[in-house]
Design a protein around this motif. Structure first.
Motif, short mmCIF file in Angstrom:
data_model
loop_
_atom_site.label_atom_id
_atom_site.label_comp_id
_atom_site.label_asym_id
_atom_site.label_seq_id
_atom_site.Cartn_x
_atom_site.Cartn_y
_atom_site.Cartn_z
N TYR A 116 110.92 63.84 37.30
CA TYR A 116 112.15 63.22 38.36
C TYR A 116 111.37 62.94 39.53
O TYR A 116 110.39 63.46 39.84
CB TYR A 116 113.49 64.03 38.57
N GLY A 118 111.27 59.73 42.96
CA GLY A 118 111.71 58.46 43.69
C GLY A 118 111.68 57.25 42.57
O GLY A 118 112.08 57.46 41.44
N LEU A 119 111.04 56.02 43.34
CA LEU A 119 110.81 54.87 42.35
C LEU A 119 110.16 54.98 41.13
O LEU A 119 110.38 54.58 39.99
CB LEU A 119 110.13 53.70 43.21
N GLY A 121 109.99 58.01 39.35
CA GLY A 121 110.73 58.65 38.52
C GLY A 121 109.71 59.92 37.99
O GLY A 121 110.11 60.70 36.94
N HIS A 148 114.46 58.07 37.79
CA HIS A 148 113.92 57.32 38.84
C HIS A 148 114.95 57.54 39.98
O HIS A 148 116.31 57.44 39.79
CB HIS A 148 113.74 55.81 38.46
N ASN A 149 114.67 57.99 41.23
CA ASN A 149 115.59 58.11 42.27
C ASN A 149 116.68 59.10 41.89
O ASN A 149 117.80 58.81 41.53
CB ASN A 149 116.51 56.68 42.84
N TRP A 151 118.15 61.76 42.66
CA TRP A 151 119.49 62.06 43.10
C TRP A 151 120.74 61.18 43.20
O TRP A 151 121.81 61.49 43.33
CB TRP A 151 119.08 62.32 44.82
N GLU A 152 120.36 59.82 42.67
CA GLU A 152 121.45 58.89 42.54
C GLU A 152 121.87 58.92 41.07
O GLU A 152 122.57 58.09 40.90
CB GLU A 152 120.77 57.35 42.85
N GLN A 153 121.16 59.61 40.02
CA GLN A 153 121.29 59.46 38.84
C GLN A 153 122.46 60.69 38.14
O GLN A 153 122.78 60.69 37.23
CB GLN A 153 120.21 59.52 37.82
#
Length: 195
Positions: A116, A118-119, A121, A148-149, A151-153
């Protein structure tokens, strides 16, 4: 072919305070424990006893720690899943220390990755880890699970926002790990691996 469940060590590589690893690991381990062909043990490098053992391994004067011995926990597994973040285009120092702390215990066993970041992953961390595990004579699996990203997943309850797709990706990882784990288990039983 042995019908006993494959012993799988899920190694959580980050030891940072406030780490996102717990969210990823909690979901992944709950998925893994649904499998009847796997017996999962979580090896969290942030466990105080393991963390202390790793710290003492840096100081030869201190000698080995008396706590739950990472080398024995690693040796007791037949396959591994490494959960790793990507820090500064690489993997955590704690994970490198843990890998290097043991040696022959990794040999002729499969390693898969959940990453895991940022862009990217966490994929740059995984590519570096493949090189390290090759030197340990472990077999790294092609397919990984990456967020990828990250915390948004996941939602506020730690559940993936796209559960169907990540569960499918996890199933591919588990199926490959089971195949390699069973195959290498049989191979080691027939002919011990020597490096």
């Amino acid at each position: 072919m042995s019908s006993s469940p494959l012993k799988v060590g899920v190694i959580i590589g980050s030891v940072r305070s406030g780490r996102f690893a717990d969210t990823v690991a909690d979901w992944f381990v709950s998925e893994a424990r649904r499998r009847h062909d796997m017996d999962v043990e979580v090896i969290d490098l942030s466990e105080p006893a393991l963390l202390e053992e790793l710290k003492l391994s840096l100081d030869p004067a201190e000698g080995p720690a008396k706590a739950p011995r990472l080398d024995r926990r690693i040796a007791g597994q037949e396959a591994y899943v490494v959960i790793t973040p990507e820090y500064n285009h690489g993997y955590p120092a704690s994970l490198k220390l843990a890998i290097d702390y043991v040696y022959s215990e990794w040999r002729a066993k499969p390693v898969s990755f959940v990453s895991y970041g940022g862009l990217a992953g966490g994929q740059r961390a995984v590519e570096q880890l493949r090189q390290v595990f090759a030197e340990m004579h472990a077999v790294t699996l092609r397919d990984t699970l990456s967020f990828h990203n990250a915390w948004e997943q996941f939602d506020d309850e730690g559940k993936p926002r796209d559960p169907d797709n990540v569960s499918k990706a996890a199933t591919v990882l588990f199926d490959q790990l089971a195949w390699w784990g069973q195959t290498l288990r049989e191979g080691r039983a027939k002919r011990p691996y020597e490096a």
